[in-house]
Design a protein around this motif. Structure first.
Motif, PDB file in Angstrom:
ATOM      1  N   ALA A 189       6.317   1.028   8.603  1.00  0.00           N
ATOM      2  CA  ALA A 189       5.255   0.700   9.557  1.00  0.00           C
ATOM      3  C   ALA A 189       4.181   1.771   9.566  1.00  0.00           C
ATOM      4  CB  ALA A 189       5.848   0.529  10.963  1.00  0.00           C
ATOM      5  N   LEU A 190       4.593   3.052   9.488  1.00  0.00           N
ATOM      6  CA  LEU A 190       3.627   4.142   9.454  1.00  0.00           C
ATOM      7  C   LEU A 190       2.744   4.063   8.214  1.00  0.00           C
ATOM      8  CD1 LEU A 190       2.435   6.804  10.476  1.00  0.00           C
ATOM      9  CD2 LEU A 190       4.299   7.996   9.268  1.00  0.00           C
ATOM     10  N   GLU A 191       3.340   3.787   7.051  1.00  0.00           N
ATOM     11  CA  GLU A 191       2.520   3.687   5.843  1.00  0.00           C
ATOM     12  C   GLU A 191       1.501   2.557   5.979  1.00  0.00           C
ATOM     13  OE1 GLU A 191       2.670   3.322   0.987  1.00  0.00           O
ATOM     14  OE2 GLU A 191       4.389   2.627   2.147  1.00  0.00           O
ATOM     15  N   ILE A 192       1.919   1.439   6.573  1.00  0.00           N
ATOM     16  CA  ILE A 192       0.984   0.336   6.781  1.00  0.00           C
ATOM     17  C   ILE A 192      -0.199   0.793   7.630  1.00  0.00           C
ATOM     18  CG2 ILE A 192       0.708  -1.866   8.007  1.00  0.00           C
ATOM     19  CD1 ILE A 192       3.573  -2.547   7.053  1.00  0.00           C
ATOM     20  N   MET A 193       0.069   1.527   8.710  1.00  0.00           N
ATOM     21  CA  MET A 193      -1.009   1.974   9.590  1.00  0.00           C
ATOM     22  C   MET A 193      -1.940   2.957   8.889  1.00  0.00           C
ATOM     23  SD  MET A 193       0.884   2.193  13.309  1.00  0.00           S
ATOM     24  CE  MET A 193       2.358   3.062  12.794  1.00  0.00           C
TER      25      MET A 193
ATOM     26  N   THR B 211       2.052  11.376   9.680  1.00  0.00           N
ATOM     27  CA  THR B 211       1.853  11.580   8.243  1.00  0.00           C
ATOM     28  C   THR B 211       3.108  11.134   7.514  1.00  0.00           C
ATOM     29  OG1 THR B 211       2.756  13.834   8.088  1.00  0.00           O
ATOM     30  CG2 THR B 211       0.419  13.615   8.727  1.00  0.00           C
ATOM     31  N   MET B 212       2.944  10.684   6.273  1.00  0.00           N
ATOM     32  CA  MET B 212       4.105  10.277   5.489  1.00  0.00           C
ATOM     33  C   MET B 212       4.985  11.469   5.154  1.00  0.00           C
ATOM     34  SD  MET B 212       4.069   7.066   5.402  1.00  0.00           S
ATOM     35  CE  MET B 212       5.306   6.674   4.143  1.00  0.00           C
ATOM     36  N   ALA B 213       4.379  12.646   4.991  1.00  0.00           N
ATOM     37  CA  ALA B 213       5.169  13.848   4.699  1.00  0.00           C
ATOM     38  C   ALA B 213       6.135  14.142   5.843  1.00  0.00           C
ATOM     39  CB  ALA B 213       4.249  15.039   4.450  1.00  0.00           C
TER      40      ALA B 213
END
Length: 368
Positions: free
Chosen positions: A345-349, A103-105
């Motif tokens: 990279a996480l936000e992209i996924m 999660t972004m958080a």
């Protein structure tokens, strides 16, 4: 000397290409002090094999009892966010398997905790530490292939259930909170970011190929797995200025012969092979419109100067993650696999799944 504790002693910790069998190559930088894993027999066996003086049954026990400077987080994907945050809040440097979180958080909390504590964070995958990737980024940056139009990156494999003799129960790879985008797609995304910089927008298709997978071989051969998360995701990234990339994140590539990575520029093409380790990691194919005397063609790229660094990568394998952390803590390296890149990279996924669900391209908020 970096005093290291390792959280999780499953496959990625103990297989031949994993971390623990290759730490001895950096014994001048890193001392393996402690291992933590809830399976007592497994952690005891790993400690005996790899020379850890202390074992614990939980992260909390290791943080309380061991004299360590850093923790290597090798927990399953869904646990990365919470465990990494606890490690940083305890004042320890962090090296973690990918992704940074789910999660972004959690990713934001990890970055803030590291900043507040003056701590280093390194997040796998280590691809942009490979010599050919560094060289490819230099060639692109210096304009050898001209303005980049688009890149194609194949990061996928057939999935743990399809592999020969996968040593552990692969069910969790196909469940909510995991899946191939987090497991393998992150490699291709990280390479795209390392070569082309931060992305601005993402669009994707994503779905479940088959609702049930059957483990092909190994100790869990024949087990049926109910697939509850997308196992087939194709992503398009917009880097601005008419530069795009296509990246896959699936458990559906059982075999392939083409290049792993292709970058197409206005003045040429750059290819990197599928195998990023051993001999396959020693070549770059370069096509130039004006290779020589106004003639176009493929040219040999002299990579002899990369051989010492490549040999080091071949030796360290997954321990490259810890090696990079030790260098950052010692102040002898610049960050390559930092938390900001991992958060992007996480936000992209995450936004790839959102794009597939909503049928629209999504602007990205993070950068690095």
């Amino acid at each position: 000397m970096l005093k290291l504790g390792v959280l999780g002693v499953g496959a990625i910790a103990t297989v031949d290409y994993g971390v623990l069998p290759n730490l001895h190559h950096i014994k001048d930088k890193v001392e393996l002090v402690a291992l933590a894993d809830p399976v007592q027999e497994r952690v005891a066996d790993a400690a005996k094999r790899f020379g850890a003086a202390q074992t614990y049954d939980s992260l909390e026990a290791m943080l309380d009892g061991a004299d360590i400077d850093a923790v290597l987080n090798l927990t399953p994907i869904p646990a990365h966010g919470s465990t990494s945050l606890r490690i940083l809040e305890a004042g320890k440097h962090l090296a973690t398997e990918k992704p940074l979180a789910t999660t972004m958080a959690d990713a934001d909390a990890i970055i803030e905790a590291a900043r507040a504590g003056g701590l280093q964070v390194v997040c796998s995958p280590p691809n942009m530490l490979y010599p050919t990737r560094i060289e490819a980024a230099r060639l692109i940056r210096e304009g050898r292939i001209g303005k980049v139009a688009f890149a194609k990156i194949r990061a996928s494999h057939g999935g743990p259930a399809s592999m020969m003799n996968w040593p552990t129960d692969p069910t969790w790879f196909y469940q909510e909170g995991s899946g191939p985008l987090f497991d393998v797609g992150v490699y291709g995304i990280t390479e795209a970011l390392g070569l082309l910089g931060p992305a601005k927008r993402v669009s994707a298709f994503s779905g479940i190929t088959e609702p049930t997978r059957v483990v092909r071989s190994g100790p869990y051969a024949g087990k049926e797995i109910t697939v509850t998360t997308d196992d087939n995701t194709l992503i398009m990234l917009d880097f601005g200025g008419g530069t795009f990339a296509v990246v896959d994140g699936t458990f559906n590539v059982n075999a392939a012969k083409g290049p792993r990575l292709e970058v197409f520029g206005r003045a040429g093409t750059l290819n990197l092979p599928n195998n990023i380790n051993q001999n396959g990691g020693r070549t770059i194919d370069l096509f130039l419109l004006d290779a020589v005397g106004g003639l176009s063609g493929w040219i040999d790229v002299d990579l002899a100067h990369l051989e010492p660094a490549q040999q080091r990568v071949d030796k360290l394998r997954r321990a490259l993650l810890v090696d990079h952390l030790a260098d950052l803590v010692a102040g002898t390296a610049e960050p390559v696999m930092g938390a900001e890149v991992a958060r992007h990279a996480l936000e992209i996924m995450l936004m790839a799944h959102e794009s597939a669900r909503t049928g629209r391209a999504i602007e990205l908020e993070s950068s690095f």
